[in-house]
Design a protein around this motif. Structure first.
Motif, PDB file in Angstrom:
ATOM      1  N   ALA A 130       0.848  -1.235  -0.059  1.00  0.00           N
ATOM      2  CA  ALA A 130       0.085  -0.053  -0.086  1.00  0.00           C
ATOM      3  C   ALA A 130       1.050   1.344   0.053  1.00  0.00           C
ATOM      4  CB  ALA A 130      -0.983   0.159   1.108  1.00  0.00           C
ATOM      5  N   PHE A 131       0.394   2.266  -0.589  1.00  0.00           N
ATOM      6  CA  PHE A 131       1.149   3.610  -0.883  1.00  0.00           C
ATOM      7  C   PHE A 131       0.181   4.663   0.025  1.00  0.00           C
ATOM      8  CE2 PHE A 131       3.957   1.716  -3.725  1.00  0.00           C
ATOM      9  CZ  PHE A 131       4.899   2.458  -3.754  1.00  0.00           C
ATOM     10  N   VAL A 132       0.468   5.238   0.692  1.00  0.00           N
ATOM     11  CA  VAL A 132      -0.160   6.502   1.404  1.00  0.00           C
ATOM     12  C   VAL A 132       0.723   7.966   0.775  1.00  0.00           C
ATOM     13  CG1 VAL A 132      -1.073   7.924   3.036  1.00  0.00           C
ATOM     14  CG2 VAL A 132      -0.959   5.306   3.077  1.00  0.00           C
ATOM     15  N   LEU A 133      -0.045   8.574   0.004  1.00  0.00           N
ATOM     16  CA  LEU A 133       0.836   9.856  -0.580  1.00  0.00           C
ATOM     17  C   LEU A 133       0.046  11.115  -0.042  1.00  0.00           C
ATOM     18  CD1 LEU A 133       1.162   8.742  -4.411  1.00  0.00           C
ATOM     19  CD2 LEU A 133       2.843   8.335  -2.502  1.00  0.00           C
ATOM     20  N   VAL A 134       0.906  11.750   0.439  1.00  0.00           N
ATOM     21  CA  VAL A 134       0.276  13.108   1.059  1.00  0.00           C
ATOM     22  C   VAL A 134       1.180  14.319   0.334  1.00  0.00           C
ATOM     23  CG1 VAL A 134      -0.282  12.060   3.303  1.00  0.00           C
ATOM     24  CG2 VAL A 134       2.140  12.991   2.854  1.00  0.00           C
ATOM     25  N   PRO A 135       0.578  15.483   0.696  1.00  0.00           N
ATOM     26  CA  PRO A 135       1.388  16.539   0.050  1.00  0.00           C
ATOM     27  C   PRO A 135       2.590  17.160   0.948  1.00  0.00           C
ATOM     28  CG  PRO A 135      -0.584  17.502   1.090  1.00  0.00           C
ATOM     29  CD  PRO A 135      -0.770  15.976   1.059  1.00  0.00           C
ATOM     30  N   THR A 136       2.695  17.043   2.046  1.00  0.00           N
ATOM     31  CA  THR A 136       3.814  17.444   2.971  1.00  0.00           C
ATOM     32  C   THR A 136       4.458  16.460   3.968  1.00  0.00           C
ATOM     33  OG1 THR A 136       2.350  18.237   4.951  1.00  0.00           O
ATOM     34  CG2 THR A 136       2.524  19.846   3.191  1.00  0.00           C
ATOM     35  N   ARG A 137       5.390  17.023   4.244  1.00  0.00           N
ATOM     36  CA  ARG A 137       6.562  15.794   5.284  1.00  0.00           C
ATOM     37  C   ARG A 137       5.858  16.028   6.433  1.00  0.00           C
ATOM     38  NH1 ARG A 137      12.715  16.651   4.495  1.00  0.00           N
ATOM     39  NH2 ARG A 137      12.372  18.703   4.153  1.00  0.00           N
ATOM     40  N   GLU A 138       5.371  16.947   6.928  1.00  0.00           N
ATOM     41  CA  GLU A 138       4.701  17.050   8.124  1.00  0.00           C
ATOM     42  C   GLU A 138       3.528  16.248   8.385  1.00  0.00           C
ATOM     43  OE1 GLU A 138       7.745  19.876   8.281  1.00  0.00           O
ATOM     44  OE2 GLU A 138       5.926  19.768   6.775  1.00  0.00           O
ATOM     45  N   LEU A 139       2.700  16.135   7.298  1.00  0.00           N
ATOM     46  CA  LEU A 139       1.748  15.334   7.153  1.00  0.00           C
ATOM     47  C   LEU A 139       1.892  13.717   7.009  1.00  0.00           C
ATOM     48  CD1 LEU A 139      -1.492  14.610   7.291  1.00  0.00           C
ATOM     49  CD2 LEU A 139      -1.483  15.406   4.937  1.00  0.00           C
ATOM     50  N   SER A 140       2.953  13.644   6.448  1.00  0.00           N
ATOM     51  CA  SER A 140       3.688  12.354   6.108  1.00  0.00           C
ATOM     52  C   SER A 140       3.935  11.732   7.448  1.00  0.00           C
ATOM     53  CB  SER A 140       5.112  12.475   5.301  1.00  0.00           C
ATOM     54  OG  SER A 140       5.491  11.130   5.114  1.00  0.00           O
ATOM     55  N   LEU A 169      -4.802  19.154  -2.288  1.00  0.00           N
ATOM     56  CA  LEU A 169      -3.641  19.966  -2.327  1.00  0.00           C
ATOM     57  C   LEU A 169      -2.374  19.454  -3.120  1.00  0.00           C
ATOM     58  CD1 LEU A 169      -3.285  21.220   1.339  1.00  0.00           C
ATOM     59  CD2 LEU A 169      -4.256  22.267  -0.475  1.00  0.00           C
ATOM     60  N   LEU A 170      -2.736  18.056  -3.440  1.00  0.00           N
ATOM     61  CA  LEU A 170      -1.502  17.385  -4.115  1.00  0.00           C
ATOM     62  C   LEU A 170      -1.062  18.167  -5.561  1.00  0.00           C
ATOM     63  CD1 LEU A 170      -2.322  13.720  -3.526  1.00  0.00           C
ATOM     64  CD2 LEU A 170      -0.372  14.893  -2.583  1.00  0.00           C
ATOM     65  N   LEU A 171      -1.922  18.245  -6.359  1.00  0.00           N
ATOM     66  CA  LEU A 171      -1.675  19.169  -7.650  1.00  0.00           C
ATOM     67  C   LEU A 171      -1.265  20.455  -7.446  1.00  0.00           C
ATOM     68  CD1 LEU A 171      -4.001  17.920 -10.236  1.00  0.00           C
ATOM     69  CD2 LEU A 171      -1.975  16.818  -9.349  1.00  0.00           C
ATOM     70  N   SER A 172      -1.777  21.316  -6.422  1.00  0.00           N
ATOM     71  CA  SER A 172      -1.452  22.677  -6.141  1.00  0.00           C
ATOM     72  C   SER A 172       0.108  22.776  -5.487  1.00  0.00           C
ATOM     73  CB  SER A 172      -2.422  23.040  -5.257  1.00  0.00           C
ATOM     74  OG  SER A 172      -2.493  22.804  -3.899  1.00  0.00           O
ATOM     75  N   TYR A 173       0.443  21.594  -4.798  1.00  0.00           N
ATOM     76  CA  TYR A 173       1.867  21.623  -4.560  1.00  0.00           C
ATOM     77  C   TYR A 173       2.995  21.243  -5.743  1.00  0.00           C
ATOM     78  CZ  TYR A 173       1.311  22.418   0.580  1.00  0.00           C
ATOM     79  OH  TYR A 173       1.242  23.025   1.879  1.00  0.00           O
ATOM     80  N   GLY A 206       4.523  22.693   4.719  1.00  0.00           N
ATOM     81  CA  GLY A 206       3.176  23.423   4.588  1.00  0.00           C
ATOM     82  C   GLY A 206       2.344  23.346   6.031  1.00  0.00           C
ATOM     83  N   VAL A 207       1.979  24.485   6.532  1.00  0.00           N
ATOM     84  CA  VAL A 207       1.395  24.634   7.820  1.00  0.00           C
ATOM     85  C   VAL A 207      -0.373  24.706   7.821  1.00  0.00           C
ATOM     86  CG1 VAL A 207       3.507  25.459   9.079  1.00  0.00           C
ATOM     87  CG2 VAL A 207       1.822  26.964   8.122  1.00  0.00           C
ATOM     88  N   VAL A 208      -0.575  25.277   6.504  1.00  0.00           N
ATOM     89  CA  VAL A 208      -2.093  25.668   6.483  1.00  0.00           C
ATOM     90  C   VAL A 208      -2.905  24.513   6.445  1.00  0.00           C
ATOM     91  CG1 VAL A 208      -3.816  26.703   4.909  1.00  0.00           C
ATOM     92  CG2 VAL A 208      -1.491  27.714   5.201  1.00  0.00           C
ATOM     93  N   ARG A 209      -2.527  23.230   5.858  1.00  0.00           N
ATOM     94  CA  ARG A 209      -3.322  22.107   5.931  1.00  0.00           C
ATOM     95  C   ARG A 209      -2.497  20.680   6.163  1.00  0.00           C
ATOM     96  NH1 ARG A 209      -7.463  21.881   2.001  1.00  0.00           N
ATOM     97  NH2 ARG A 209      -7.101  19.592   2.284  1.00  0.00           N
ATOM     98  N   GLY A 210      -3.149  19.744   6.864  1.00  0.00           N
ATOM     99  CA  GLY A 210      -2.616  18.485   7.175  1.00  0.00           C
ATOM    100  C   GLY A 210      -1.867  18.387   8.573  1.00  0.00           C
ATOM    101  N   ILE A 211      -1.174  19.498   8.987  1.00  0.00           N
ATOM    102  CA  ILE A 211      -0.598  19.286  10.494  1.00  0.00           C
ATOM    103  C   ILE A 211      -1.774  19.331  11.523  1.00  0.00           C
ATOM    104  CG2 ILE A 211       0.847  20.433  12.133  1.00  0.00           C
ATOM    105  CD1 ILE A 211       2.543  21.673   9.785  1.00  0.00           C
ATOM    106  N   SER A 220       4.725   8.631   1.838  1.00  0.00           N
ATOM    107  CA  SER A 220       5.623   9.501   1.196  1.00  0.00           C
ATOM    108  C   SER A 220       5.067  10.632   0.716  1.00  0.00           C
ATOM    109  CB  SER A 220       6.289   8.700   0.247  1.00  0.00           C
ATOM    110  OG  SER A 220       7.402   9.510  -0.387  1.00  0.00           O
ATOM    111  N   THR A 221       5.651  11.599   0.192  1.00  0.00           N
ATOM    112  CA  THR A 221       5.257  12.412  -0.785  1.00  0.00           C
ATOM    113  C   THR A 221       5.381  12.139  -2.370  1.00  0.00           C
ATOM    114  OG1 THR A 221       7.374  13.698  -1.062  1.00  0.00           O
ATOM    115  CG2 THR A 221       5.697  14.612   0.770  1.00  0.00           C
ATOM    116  N   PRO A 222       4.579  12.413  -3.516  1.00  0.00           N
ATOM    117  CA  PRO A 222       4.727  11.849  -4.623  1.00  0.00           C
ATOM    118  C   PRO A 222       6.224  12.043  -5.022  1.00  0.00           C
ATOM    119  CG  PRO A 222       2.495  13.134  -4.355  1.00  0.00           C
ATOM    120  CD  PRO A 222       3.402  13.507  -3.175  1.00  0.00           C
ATOM    121  N   ALA A 223       6.961  13.230  -4.674  1.00  0.00           N
ATOM    122  CA  ALA A 223       8.168  13.702  -5.207  1.00  0.00           C
ATOM    123  C   ALA A 223       9.257  12.653  -4.809  1.00  0.00           C
ATOM    124  CB  ALA A 223       8.674  14.943  -4.702  1.00  0.00           C
TER     125      ALA A 223
END
Length: 583
Positions: A93-103, A181-185, A364-369, A148-151
């Motif tokens: 399984a993969f869980v992909l998130v936009p920020t390292r903090e959320l990861s 948020l993934l594409l906007s990042y 990123g601090v606005v979302r996810g944390i 992980s993040t997609p990058a």
């Protein structure tokens, strides 16, 4: 396929059909009943359906996908087809998130559940700061769950550390958290490169707080006839984009008077702690920190310049209640396509000196944390868009808790504010003001502090700000890199001695600015302060903290750096002293 969410308050985790080990783990965590999104999403995910779940912040979206994911992995282990099986060549399984903090947060949640269930599963977290050797070690096994993040995933694919054939053979579940948020990042190319290797049989989940064109694009990219889940409003009204439990206020003031108003709000005790303060730039964040220090108000600054370990520790200390004020830098990454194009044009025009500094693109601090128990959000600077405002306010009033927001609006920010009011008006339910003037701060109370505030504001110069930023980075790099092994290996409690709200200015705050004298307080302000303090006591803030203070835990309050460097010398001298006495 859209599905209406039926709210059944009687339903439990047992009724959903989760593994008994997971139910016991949830009980140990104090969770007895599933949230509305969990009640509907978990059974569908257990059936193998593709799901798009849209629910507000704090609704339990993370557990809505983690619980069925672990349930399936446990079943695979019981049947002998899990990660220990010889035919498994890649992550399940993969869980992909936009920020390292959320990861990091998702990784911590998965690990805590696994530990409570006492099941042998391997979970790996990838970050862009990891070397190829570290990435290869993390991917060895292979892991059951990869966060992980997609990058980072694209980096492993392009570097040959992750084989496309292994993904096609082993991947059974793909989860995109905070999908809007993934594409906007800037991860679109990374996602396209990765999803080209995702097998059609793989179950795909999209978890999001809002609906957007980016979510629609991702749905077409990876989903097959998904179930669309959206939480309805409990009051049957319109879909409110800001929880009704959050009281929204604003203060009209000149840009140069914002420092005056912020010190009035904080020193006169007119807002509930803990407080999250947002600025748009790092320079303004440190300027605000240095200014507050003049009045003995300690705050930490959370920004993309800091090492990841330091950022995570700042969040942990803030959540644990070790300090009450956190200044978060929101650079407005959640932007429209038009703004993105304009930003790219502006980037081309920047000088080499301006482009020299590189910030963490995965921060990123606005979302996810997961900020815990934030009672007040203050917009010291207004975000550039209404969406940015909504995401900031989402840091308080989570999981039906109460909260408040206060926005300082200058004349040049009125255009953004009017756009915000229009957006909120379209989604509000019921009557009354949805964002009202702040009622507790009188003009007399503000003016009584003007001389002191303006005098200290002038003393914070651009040179002070640059020196403070450099000093903060030096401190945090030292904390993050040189002390990590020491703390984690033998002295984990010493980590609490790393204070992220240390004073950066060279001079101690003037004693006459630490407290506001009574002769400067009018009767209205005194009464308002009493109301806030009574409300704080009612919420539990007036009681002793469940977290003991640093002084109680570390009476000598030793500096861990000095302790490390002198420990060996002290022991040697002590032994020599004993030897001389024996002689």
């Amino acid at each position: 396929m859209a599905k209406e969410i039926e709210l059944d308050e009687e339903q439990s985790f047992e009724d959903i059909g989760l593994d008994p080990r997971l139910i016991r783990a949830l009980t140990k965590k104090g969770l007895q009943t599933p949230t509305p999104i969990q009640r509907v999403a978990i059974p569908l995910i257990l059936e193998g359906k593709d799901v798009v779940a849209r629910a507000k912040t704090g609704s339990g979206k993370t557990f809505a996908y983690l619980l069925p994911l672990l349930h399936k992995l446990f079943s695979g282990l019981d049947s002998g087809s899990g990660s220990n099986s010889s035919n498994v060549s890649g992550p399940t399984a993969f869980v992909l998130v936009p920020t390292r903090e959320l990861s990091q947060q998702v990784y911590s949640e998965v690990m805590s559940l696994i530990e409570l269930c006492r099941v042998q599963l391997k979970v790996a977290q990838l970050t862009s700061s990891m070397s190829n050797t570290e990435l290869k070690q993390a991917l060895s096994g292979p892991p059951d769950v990869l966060v992980s993040t997609p990058a980072c995933v694209y980096k492993c694919l392009s570097g040959g550390l992750l084989q496309p054939k292994a993904i096609q053979e082993s991947l059974s579940m793909l989860i995109l958290d905070e999908a809007d948020l993934l594409l906007s990042y800037g991860y679109e190319d990374d996602l396209r490169a990765f999803t080209a290797h995702v097998p059609r049989r793989c179950q795909c989940l999209l978890m999001s707080a809002t609906s957007s064109d980016d979510v629609e694009k991702l749905k077409k990219l990876i989903l097959h006839n998904p179930y669309i889940l959206t939480l309805p409003e409990e009051d049957g009204g319109k879909d409110e984009i800001v929880p009704s439990s959050v009281d929204q206020y604003w203060i009209s003031c000149e840009a140069q008077d914002k420092f005056l108003y912020i010190v009035a709000l904080l020193k006169l005790d007119l807002v509930q702690k803990k407080v999250l303060l947002f600025t748009n730039t790092i320079d303004m964040g440190f300027r605000l920190k240095l200014f507050l220090e003049k009045f003995s108000i300690k705050a930490a600054v959370l920004n993309a310049e800091l090492p990841q370990n330091s950022r995570l520790h700042i969040i942990e200390e803030f959540n644990a209640g070790l300090f009450d004020y956190l200044i978060a830098i929101d650079d407005g990454k959640t932007i429209t396509k038009e703004q993105e194009a304009a930003g790219k044009d502006a980037e081309v025009k920047k000088s080499k000196k301006q482009r020299k500094q590189k910030l963490d693109a995965e921060f990123g601090v606005v979302r996810g944390i997961d900020f815990k128990n934030v009672y007040t959000v203050i917009n010291f600077q207004m975000p550039p868009t209404a969406a940015g405002y909504i995401h900031r306010i989402g840091r308080t009033g989570r999981a039906s808790n109460t909260g408040a927001s206060v926005s300082l609006v200058s004349p040049d920010e009125m255009e953004v504010f009017e756009e915000l009011k229009s957006t909120l008006a379209e989604h509000r339910s019921g009557e009354g003001d949805f964002i009202a003037p702040f009622p507790l701060l009188t003009k007399n109370a503000v003016e009584s502090l003007r001389y002191r505030a303006e005098d200290q504001q002038r003393s914070v110069t651009g040179i002070n700000v640059r020196e403070a930023r450099a000093q903060d980075i030096r401190n945090e790099i030292l904390n993050s890199e040189k002390l990590t092994a020491h703390f984690r290996a033998n002295n984990p409690r010493d980590l609490d001695l790393l204070k992220h709200d240390k004073i950066l200015s060279k001079k101690e705050p003037p004693s006459h600015l630490r407290d506001v004298p009574e002769y400067l307080l009018d009767a209205t302000t005194q009464e308002a302060s009493k109301i806030v303090k009574l409300a704080r006591a009612a919420m539990g803030n007036g009681k002793p903290s469940q977290y003991p203070s640093r002084k109680k835990r570390f009476k000598k309050n030793k500096d861990p750096l000095k302790a490390i460097s002198t420990k060996g010398f002290k022991q040697r001298n002590k032994m020599r002293g004993k030897g001389s006495k024996k002689e």
